[in-house]
Design an enzyme around this catalytic site. Structure first.
Site, PDB file in Angstrom:
ATOM      1  CB  CYS A  77      -0.918   0.013   1.221  1.00  0.00           C
ATOM      2  SG  CYS A  77      -2.040  -1.373   1.353  1.00  0.00           S
ATOM      3  CG  HIS A 138      -1.533   3.266   4.799  1.00  0.00           C
ATOM      4  ND1 HIS A 138      -1.522   1.944   4.418  1.00  0.00           N
ATOM      5  CD2 HIS A 138      -0.820   3.327   5.958  1.00  0.00           C
ATOM      6  CE1 HIS A 138      -0.838   1.228   5.296  1.00  0.00           C
ATOM      7  NE2 HIS A 138      -0.404   2.045   6.243  1.00  0.00           N
TER       8      HIS A 138
END
Length: 581
Positions: A77, A138
């Site tokens: 990610c 994130h």
């Protein structure tokens, strides 16, 4: 005489009409970028899945352009999203790491996308766009103290943010287990238990008069036990409070978040952003929380698919994509809006349990998955562009393209001609519009953490796409197709096997990477290794400091007075369209 009076009026109307036409022609397009988390390329109907129903995603592809060799810059990610946002490999931003920790683990860490970095949102914001991010970020929040928001989306070009500054992970839902440094948690817990048992034993011995135990030793051991307990319990057992939060811009509005209603809230926010900004150029990045674990349990989709809990979640994703398309079309924005659908990387093969079954995605014919470096299954993702009137419906592009290409493509379409720093992506419009047949990506570099894992070479004048692997992850148990013993593959030490000479595949003839080429089977073998070696020699790398990943209480976003953080969002506004029954 009547004609003489009407002539100037007619000329005026034509002139005004001409100006309006020219203004519409040169109006900057809108952008709706939709990214699913951990979606496998084999999960989607238009990419070969014939059992999970994805009619809305398939419709995007049939009405637009489908990319069959769309590549994420990393199989995890944080580095993948960094590259997507900036158009540059994550190592150029210091957002890749050595060792076992390759993504941000704590919202209260100081790591994140550097304030000096430039995102496509920042560039478009400077050119008159209203920019919004709904969903997962994130890429960090704070640097030096709570509230400086140096890594926050608002500081990286998004004028509006609603969603998860961290990510959705198992700790957010009771009973789903933990994702964060589980072995360290066990070590600290066992140490705490040992100290507690030792303290109790010494107190018992002293009280019973069996031995003369020094009082100050007991006091020291008591405080050591308290410290050990705090080191284990506070950062790890309170993770739902620290990491599972929702922010609107820079305000924490829910801590910990209610996961059950998250899909509806994110969809509602995304739809409302489009409606609020329909009359001027906008960029929306809709970063879905699906299909990262824990999987959602939305009643309208539960038990409806042929692939269990994961299939239910994917069919919910498809419904969400359909509602987004419907919103754009109903506002009359379709012909001036580029819609894009993708995943941040491949599916997580090792994520499964005996009760639910497979909880991660399927990567089709491609080898490997999430966190497996350069294996194709972890980096080849769906890529769909839809723009009626500008892009031909049903076009398929088989050339190598990258998530990093979005940055220069959006810049081009926003008429941003300002000089930029080094970018690794290329403007996709000539390829999407069919004006050229070849991708500008001659070489692509595939990373596992900070380590260069593989290189892809698409030689000029050739259909072949060669890939050289310098090392590969050690699958476990032996003979498996993933790292099932550790639940995720690692990039260093005993977890990998280095190859000298490197493994070599031709993806054009062997997309599953099942037949390694040799000097006997490939006449260009020596040339391929030579050309990729020269390309690697031109490549530079940087590091992300591990210390920036560790939890720091003074950086922890908090709703209320730290450490007593807690609040719930008022969910009356921004409700989405009706969920199907």
């Amino acid at each position: 005489q009547e004609s003489a009076l009407l002539a100037p009026l007619l000329s005026l109307l034509l002139a005004v009409g001409g100006d309006v036409t020219r203004e519409e022609l040169h109006r900057k397009p809108n952008f709706v970028l939709m990214m699913v988390d951990d979606l496998g390329i084999g999960d989607v109907g238009c990419y070969g899945n014939d059992t999970i129903r994805t009619p809305n995603i398939d419709r995007l592809a049939s009405e637009g352009v489908k990319l069959t060799q769309h590549i994420a810059a990393a199989p995890l990610c944080t580095p993948s999203r960094t590259a997507f946002m900036t158009g540059r490999y994550a190592f150029r931003s210091g957002m890749s790491s050595s060792g076992r920790v390759q993504v941000l683990l704590f919202l209260g860490g100081s790591g994140g996308l550097p304030p000096s970095e430039t995102t496509f949102a920042k560039r478009l914001q400077q050119h008159g766009y209203t920019t919004g991010l709904v969903g997962k970020w994130h890429l960090g929040v704070n640097c030096e103290h709570r509230g400086d928001h140096c890594h926050h989306p608002n500081q990286h070009g998004f004028s509006y943010f609603y969603g998860l500054p961290f990510t959705l992970f198992n700790d957010c839902v009771p009973g789903e287990g933990s994702d964060i440094l589980i072995d360290l948690q066990h070590t600290l817990r066992n140490l705490t238990i040992m100290l507690g048992v030792g303290l109790f034993t010494l107190v018992f011995v002293r009280v019973c008069g069996l031995f003369d135990v020094n009082l100050w030793m007991l006091v020291a051991l008591f405080f050591l036990s308290i410290l050990a307990t705090a080191m284990w319990y506070v950062p790890f057992k309170l993770l739902p409070t620290w990491n599972c939060i929702i922010m609107r811009n820079q305000e924490v509005i829910e801590q910990p978040m209610t996961v059950e209603t998250l899909p509806q809230r994110l969809l509602g926010e995304a739809q409302n952003f489009i409606k609020r900004n329909a009359d001027h150029p906008f960029l929306l990045f809709f970063s879905l929380a699906h299909v990262h674990t824990p999987l959602f349990k939305t009643s309208a989709f539960r038990g409806k698919s042929q692939h269990g809990h994961y299939g239910d979640n994917l069919e919910e994703v498809d419904w969400i994509i359909g509602k987004m398309t419907e919103t754009v079309d109903s506002l009359g924005l379709a012909n001036n809006t580029l819609m894009y659908f993708t995943s941040d990387h491949g599916g997580h093969l090792e994520d499964a349990d005996s009760l639910i079954g497979q909880k991660g995605g399927w990567n089709g014919i491609y080898k490997g998955g999430k966190a497996m470096g350069g294996w194709e299954g972890g980096i080849r993702v769906p890529g769909i562009f839809r723009w009626p009137g500008r892009l031909a419906a049903g076009r398929v592009v088989d050339e190598p393209t990258s998530l990093m290409d979005l940055y220069p493509t959006l810049k081009y379409l926003a008429k941003d001609t300002q000089l930029d720093r080094q970018v690794d992506g290329y403007n996709l419009m000539p390829l999407l519009e069919g004006k050229v047949e070849r991708s500008e990506h001659e070489f692509m570099f595939h990373y596992c953490g900070i380590y260069l894992n593989a290189v892809r070479w698409h030689p000029p004048g050739s259909d072949s796409v060669f890939k050289v692997h310098f090392f590969t992850p050690n699958f476990s148990p032996p003979g498996a197709g993933g790292c099932y013993n550790t639940k995720i593959c690692l990039c260093h030490g005993e977890h990998v096997t280095h190859h000298n000479p490197p493994l070599l595949y031709d993806l054009y003839h062997d997309p599953s990477e099942s037949r390694a080429l040799t000097p006997d089977s490939e006449p260009r073998y020596a040339e391929i290794l030579e050309q990729t070696a020269k390309a690697v020699a031109r490549h530079q790398s940087t590091l992300l400091s591990k210390q920036k990943i560790l939890w720091r209480p003074w950086l922890q976003p908090c709703c209320g007075t730290f450490p007593f953080c807690g609040c719930k969002e008022d969910m009356t506004p921004n409700t989405p369209d009706t969920v199907p029954t």
